[in-house]
Design a protein around this motif. Structure first.
Motif, PDB file in Angstrom:
ATOM      1  N   HIS A  69       0.910  -1.281  -0.173  1.00 23.74           N
ATOM      2  CA  HIS A  69      -0.103   0.034   0.074  1.00 23.74           C
ATOM      3  C   HIS A  69       0.794   1.376  -0.052  1.00 23.74           C
ATOM      4  O   HIS A  69       2.159   1.084   0.283  1.00 23.74           O
TER       5      HIS A  69
ATOM      6  N   ASP B 114       0.728   4.869   2.112  1.00 24.09           N
ATOM      7  CA  ASP B 114       0.027   5.283   3.323  1.00 24.09           C
ATOM      8  C   ASP B 114      -0.580   6.547   2.731  1.00 24.09           C
ATOM      9  O   ASP B 114      -1.641   7.121   3.253  1.00 24.09           O
TER      10      ASP B 114
ATOM     11  N   HIS C 145      10.500   6.721   5.849  1.00 24.74           N
ATOM     12  CA  HIS C 145       9.612   6.498   4.606  1.00 24.74           C
ATOM     13  C   HIS C 145       8.600   7.604   4.205  1.00 24.74           C
ATOM     14  O   HIS C 145       8.167   7.995   5.086  1.00 24.74           O
TER      15      HIS C 145
ATOM     16  N   HIS D 262       4.966  -0.025   0.009  1.00 26.16           N
ATOM     17  CA  HIS D 262       5.362  -0.908   1.096  1.00 26.16           C
ATOM     18  C   HIS D 262       4.460  -1.883   1.726  1.00 26.16           C
ATOM     19  O   HIS D 262       3.313  -1.813   1.634  1.00 26.16           O
TER      20      HIS D 262
HETATM   21 NI    NI Z   1       1.964   2.096   5.913  1.00 24.93          NI
END
Ligand code: NI
Length: 275
Positions: free
Chosen positions: A104, A106, A185, A191
């Motif tokens: 996915h 974020d 990140h 990820h």
């Molecule tokens: Ni995530």
């Protein structure tokens, strides 16, 4: 103070992630884990959904961690001097637990106005291939991809969301950390992470930082905590650290904040509270 070398910042901008960065000693990380486990045993084993969301508003040791100079110095190197903590959450995978995180980005449901959003993922235990360390696809943060909601029961994400197109898993990099280290990140980084096949739990604490100029555009009443610099924008209602662990005022503040953020994050799903 600066924490990252300019080559590290360049690497972050190119790849969308950077690791490892030492934040605390392994002994301090173990102490954090023990504090979490004391809270868990006070709450009958595991933290419920609402206690996993923004726990830095409830526990002084987490409120201190989100202001840790070694974390903030690195975040400032990427996002600049005026920083808010928008959210925090634990990502816990028990020993031999089938829980996983699907591929996915974020940014998909967070509703934030700019992709200048960074996660500092702090390892309370080692993160290894065997115990389900995160995997990231370098350079995948350039574009937003379509996602679908699955609400799959073993998926640790709020909606069980996953990327709707093929992810080139072979290009994934294992984000291996020792206890007390962190990775950074980008909010559009592709990820995910597999289940924990080891005999010990894996514990990470994710802190989401935004610069003060970012705003919430998917709903009203979102809030965040200023942790460095000044906020001349006031796009988020202010949040406050707890005076003591689980202080009554902190619990009331946290409950109001979490209810509002659930409205924003679960908009359009029929789900009303954190799972
Ligand atoms: Ni995530």
């Amino acid at each position: 103070m600066t924490q990252l070398a300019s080559a590290a910042v360049e690497q972050y901008r190119r790849d969308g992630f950077y690791f490892p960065i030492r934040v605390m000693s392994p002994g301090e990380a173990l102490a954090m884990r023990r504090r979490l486990e004391a809270v868990e045993s006070d709450h009958g084993g595991r933290l419920g959904g609402e206690l996993r969301h923004k726990p830095h508003l409830l526990f002084t040791w987490l409120a201190d961690l989100v202001r840790h100079p070694a974390i903030l110095d690195a975040v400032e190197d990427v996002l600049g001097p005026n920083l808010l903590v928008w959210s925090t959450s634990f990502f816990i995978k028990e020993a031999r637990d089938p829980a996983y995180v699907s591929w996915h980005q974020d940014a998909t449901y967070w509703g934030l106005s700019a992709p200048d959003v960074l996660t500092a993922w702090v390892a309370f235990t080692d993160a290894t291939v065997e115990n389900g360390a995160m995997r990231m696809v370098p350079g995948s943060h350039d574009e937003q991809l379509a996602h679908r909601d699955t609400f799959a029961p073993n998926n640790l994400l709020s909606r069980g969301q996953e990327i709707a197109v093929e992810v080139d898993e072979a290009r994934g990099v294992d984000i291996l950390l020792r206890a007390g280290e962190m990775s950074l990140h980008h909010v559009r980084m592709v990820h995910g992470s597999p289940a924990n096949r080891s005999d010990d739990r894996r514990v990470g604490f994710a802190i989401r930082y935004v610069p003060t100029y970012v705003r919430q555009i998917a709903g009203d009443g979102d809030s965040a905590m200023l942790v460095r610099g000044v906020d001349e924008h006031h796009h988020f209602a202010p949040e406050y650290p707890p005076a003591s662990d689980l202080a009554p005022e902190a619990r009331a503040h946290h409950a109001a904040v979490v209810a509002q953020s659930a409205k924003i994050l679960y908009r359009g799903t029929g789900v009303e509270r954190f799972r």
